[in-house]
Design a protein around this motif. Structure first.
Motif, PDB file in Angstrom:
ATOM      1  N   GLY A   1       0.814  -1.209   0.000  1.00  0.00           N
ATOM      2  CA  GLY A   1       0.000   0.000   0.000  1.00  0.00           C
ATOM      3  C   GLY A   1       0.845   1.256   0.000  1.00  0.00           C
ATOM      4  O   GLY A   1       0.577   2.202  -0.766  1.00  0.00           O
ATOM      5  N   LEU A   2       1.856   1.311   0.837  1.00  0.00           N
ATOM      6  CA  LEU A   2       2.732   2.486   0.888  1.00  0.00           C
ATOM      7  C   LEU A   2       3.511   2.669  -0.411  1.00  0.00           C
ATOM      8  O   LEU A   2       3.669   3.797  -0.908  1.00  0.00           O
ATOM      9  N   TYR A   3       3.980   1.557  -0.967  1.00  0.00           N
ATOM     10  CA  TYR A   3       4.740   1.655  -2.221  1.00  0.00           C
ATOM     11  C   TYR A   3       3.845   2.161  -3.351  1.00  0.00           C
ATOM     12  O   TYR A   3       4.284   2.953  -4.204  1.00  0.00           O
ATOM     13  N   ALA A   4       2.594   1.728  -3.358  1.00  0.00           N
ATOM     14  CA  ALA A   4       1.651   2.199  -4.381  1.00  0.00           C
ATOM     15  C   ALA A   4       1.385   3.690  -4.217  1.00  0.00           C
ATOM     16  O   ALA A   4       1.300   4.435  -5.211  1.00  0.00           O
TER      17      ALA A   4
ATOM     18  N   GLU B   1      10.399  -9.901  -6.647  1.00  0.00           N
ATOM     19  CA  GLU B   1      11.848  -9.757  -6.817  1.00  0.00           C
ATOM     20  C   GLU B   1      12.196  -8.498  -7.603  1.00  0.00           C
ATOM     21  O   GLU B   1      13.111  -8.482  -8.414  1.00  0.00           O
ATOM     22  N   ASN B   2      11.441  -7.435  -7.339  1.00  0.00           N
ATOM     23  CA  ASN B   2      11.749  -6.119  -7.886  1.00  0.00           C
ATOM     24  C   ASN B   2      12.633  -5.396  -6.879  1.00  0.00           C
ATOM     25  O   ASN B   2      12.253  -5.206  -5.726  1.00  0.00           O
ATOM     26  N   ASP B   3      13.817  -5.001  -7.299  1.00  0.00           N
ATOM     27  CA  ASP B   3      14.804  -4.455  -6.366  1.00  0.00           C
ATOM     28  C   ASP B   3      14.288  -3.235  -5.619  1.00  0.00           C
ATOM     29  O   ASP B   3      14.472  -3.113  -4.397  1.00  0.00           O
ATOM     30  N   ASP B   4      13.646  -2.317  -6.342  1.00  0.00           N
ATOM     31  CA  ASP B   4      13.183  -1.091  -5.693  1.00  0.00           C
ATOM     32  C   ASP B   4      12.072  -1.385  -4.692  1.00  0.00           C
ATOM     33  O   ASP B   4      12.079  -0.871  -3.566  1.00  0.00           O
ATOM     34  N   ALA B   5      11.135  -2.225  -5.085  1.00  0.00           N
ATOM     35  CA  ALA B   5      10.039  -2.584  -4.174  1.00  0.00           C
ATOM     36  C   ALA B   5      10.575  -3.326  -2.952  1.00  0.00           C
ATOM     37  O   ALA B   5      10.116  -3.092  -1.822  1.00  0.00           O
TER      38      ALA B   5
END
Length: 725
Positions: A501-504, A547-551
């Protein structure tokens, strides 16, 4: 694997009590004594004498087939007809210090939404080997010596309370000896005459000594989540000696373990939520492996028996031998979804680096019930006190305190919640969310502290405290600062949901400007009806578990910030507030309180299991999901951090499971659990429960019969992602 004829008869007898166990008279007798016999005594003495009175009146039940003596049923407590005004909750599982609005004064709305929760008791392992090594007579001698040089009146009261409890245990055991002699079972009577009063001389005596004190401890502390802890590690030396001198065979040992497990289940078989854990494997204080032939006997025994108690967990030591790892994989695949596996190096690291536990003590860690890690025989019993709905905190921070599911403004008890639209930067919003969360964690922490203060006076727990280090030396019971590690823990539920939620929000509102804050809040209020395009865009944003580095880097930051809210707090005895991450039965409860979420979930979507990514987020396969998960700072979670990996049984071979398990552990994780039952079978069980009473599933920190679960939990288990690639 078949049971012997004797074991079949014992199992049949136990099953006859499952649906209608006899009522347990202990609480009734305890309260009768407290009100009618000892009301003129001080609290400490009234508690000790009332416990002793009730234990001496506990039933003596022995069948012709018993080789382990003692029996108790603790699902149906006989209701007392009177209560001591001070000790009314001493032996009950209900809250002990206050209840209702008095506890939640000023936090009523937050309490109703499970953002402030009342503490629970139990969830402890104790050092019952003290009685195996010393006998009750030897333990009494230690306390009698300490009494002569007690440093103060409080220490004197504690020592006297322990002596009263141990003498009651001996008297209750003597009643069993007398009953056996009437039955003509002289050999068993002689064995029970020796233990637990004197040190155990062999495996059979060690099992009997354990079991008699175990029943008495549960009369004193009748809470689900207490557990015997490390079993093979402590009992193997007795069996090894017997095997060497020929006084016991492996076959006899196997049957004794099977009988013990049936008897442990019989006590509380009607309640799957009553979770008692036995550990196999692990690590000795010198760092060597504690895996033994008894480890395999215990795992094989629980796999043979279709019961939900005890819960057998396996600890994997560093450099575990191949056969033990294979046994872990076999248990995960064929163990009726009851396995939970711990990896010692990563758990021990969390205990030593974050909690400050001595390295030699950290190897002694146990688990009282679902997940909660404690040091066996060195902790108090407030290790699984509460849970808090983290995604709901995020929702309130976004909406400015408006509950989407309740459709009302929530009284946030003076905590500022301006709402997402009032923040010009993500950093400002994120800080507000963390401040709100930290305040609520602090409120729950203070409530646990109040529970501890109450228990110091009204729940001295003399018997179990006699088997907790350093109660003897300090002259204090475990709730009064006697335990070496006086720690609390609580579950921050739904951390992966919060991450996504925060990343979105950061991506959609502040970085890529996919929508404004006002548009996002409006879409969430509408449950995305009329905002389907925005919902698709939110769902397309990278997630924790892909496996997304930024996420994943973002996830690590969030997890660290949440963990620090706990581990930086210290209680009145200097103990830590451990974050303990599991989901237990709470997924449907938390989901029922949630509206639509910022990452594109609709209202009432289930929260994630422990630190496992959300089911929808694990779209790139189990390897990607595990790689994301193992980037998290597990060393902060000295209370334990669970994960759930449900596997397609047609895809997951024993070798594949073993490879997944050890790769996951070597990359940094602590705990592995999951289901391997075909989803089609679960769906059929929902439709025709009468045909599937045998089916056991892993709920989250415990296992239960599927047909006995609520529809919400059944649906949650069915809808979890089943990994097949």
């Amino acid at each position: 694997m078949k049971l012997s004829e004797r074991m079949e008869r014992l199992f049949s007898y136990a099953k006859s009590t499952w649906k209608d166990p006899p009522p347990c008279p202990f609480n009734r007798d305890f309260q009768y004594a407290a009100v009618n016999l000892f009301s003129d005594k001080e609290v400490w003495e009234r508690a000790a004498l009332s416990f002793a009175y009730a234990l001496r009146r506990a039933p003596v039940i022995i069948t012709d087939d018993d080789r382990i003596i003692g029996r108790a049923y603790q699902v149906r407590f006989a209701e007392p007809d009177c209560y001591d005004p001070e000790l009314k909750d001493y032996s009950l599982q209900s809250p002990g210090f206050e209840s209702g609005e008095a506890v939640y004064k000023g936090y009523t709305d937050l309490a109703e939404l499970h953002l402030v929760t009342e503490p629970a008791r139990g969830h402890i392992t104790w050092d019952w080997t003290k009685i195996l090594r010393l006998g009750t007579e030897g333990l009494k001698a230690q306390y009698e010596n300490a009494l002569h040089s007690a440093k103060d009146l409080e220490a004197e009261h504690f020592y006297r309370g322990v002596l009263i409890a141990l003498e009651a245990l001996e008297d209750w055991n003597d009643q069993h000896v007398a009953y056996l002699r009437k039955m003509g079972k002289q050999e068993l009577a002689d064995l029970c005459q020796h233990v637990p009063r004197h040190p155990a001389r062999g495996f059979k005596e060690a099992i009997q000594s354990f079991f008699m004190q175990y029943l008495a401890v549960f009369y004193e502390n009748p809470f689900g989540g207490n557990g015997p802890g490390q079993f093979d590690k402590y009992l193997w030396p007795y069996l090894k000696k017997d095997l060497e001198n020929g006084s016991c065979t492996l076959e006899e040992a196997e049957e004794l373990v099977e009988e013990l497990f049936i008897r442990l289940d019989e006590r509380v078989s009607a309640n799957d939520l009553w979770n008692e854990m036995i550990i196999t494997g692990g690590t000795h204080r010198d760092g060597s492996s504690a895996v033994s032939p008894l480890s395999k006997i215990m795992v094989d025994a629980i796999m043979k028996l279709n019961i939900t108690h005890p819960t057998v967990y396996m600890r994997v030591p560093k450099d575990a031998d191949e056969e033990y790892v294979k046994l872990c994989a076999k248990y995960l695949k064929y163990g009726n979804n009851r396995a939970q596996i711990y990896y010692d190096p990563n758990v021990i690291r969390a205990l030593t680096e974050t909690d400050g536990v001595r390295p030699e003590d950290a190897t002694e860690y146990g688990v009282g019930g679902c997940l909660e890690i404690g040091i066996q025989g060195m902790n108090d019993d407030l290790l699984q006190c509460a849970w808090v709905n983290m995604p709901l905190m995020l929702e309130l921070a976004i909406t400015g305190g408006y509950s989407l599911s309740e459709r009302k403004q929530v009284d946030s008890a003076g905590i500022p919640l301006p709402g997402l639209a009032q923040h010009n930067t993500f950093e400002s919003f994120y800080k507000n969310y963390l401040d709100f969360t930290d305040r609520l964690v602090g409120i729950s922490f203070s409530m646990i502290e109040r529970q501890s203060i109450h228990d110091e006076k009204y729940r001295p727990a003399y018997l179990i405290s006699s088997m907790i280090d350093d109660c003897l030396e300090r002259g204090r019971h475990m709730h009064a600062g006697g335990a070496r590690y006086h720690d609390y823990s609580m579950t921050p539920l739904g951390i992966p949901n919060v991450i996504d939620g925060l990343y979105a929000i950061r991506t959609a509102v502040f970085d890529q400007h996919i929508c404004t804050a006002e548009e996002l809040v409006s879409a969430m209020r509408a449950d995305f009806k009329g905002y389907e395009r925005l919902q698709r865009q939110l769902r397309a944003i990278p997630k924790y578990g892909q496996e997304n580095d930024d996420a994943d880097d973002f996830a690590r930051t969030v997890v660290t910030d949440i963990a620090k809210m706990f581990v930086t707090r210290r209680n009145r005895f200097g103990g830590i507030f451990r974050p303990m991450v599991l989901t237990f039965i709470y997924a449907p409860l938390a989901a029922a309180q949630l509206g639509a979420t910022a990452d594109g979930n609709n209202m009432h979507t289930m929260v994630a299991q422990g630190l496992t990514p959300q089911s929808r987020s694990m779209s790139c396969g189990i390897t990607a999901a595990m790689n994301s998960c193992t980037k998290m700072p597990f060393y902060y979670f000295s209370g334990g951090a669970s994960t759930m990996w449900d596997l397609d049984p047609h895809w997951a071979s024993e070798k594949l499971i073993a490879d997944l398990l050890m790769t996951f552990f070597h990359n940094g994780a602590q705990v592995f659990q999951g289901n391997t039952t075909d989803v089609k079978e679960l769906i059929e069980a929902q439709k025709h429960p009468e045909d599937y009473e045998h089916l056991i599933v892993r709920v989250g920190g415990f296992s239960a019969r599927f047909v006995g679960l609520t529809p919400g939990l059944q649906t949650d288990i069915i809808n979890r992602r089943r990994h097949n690639r």
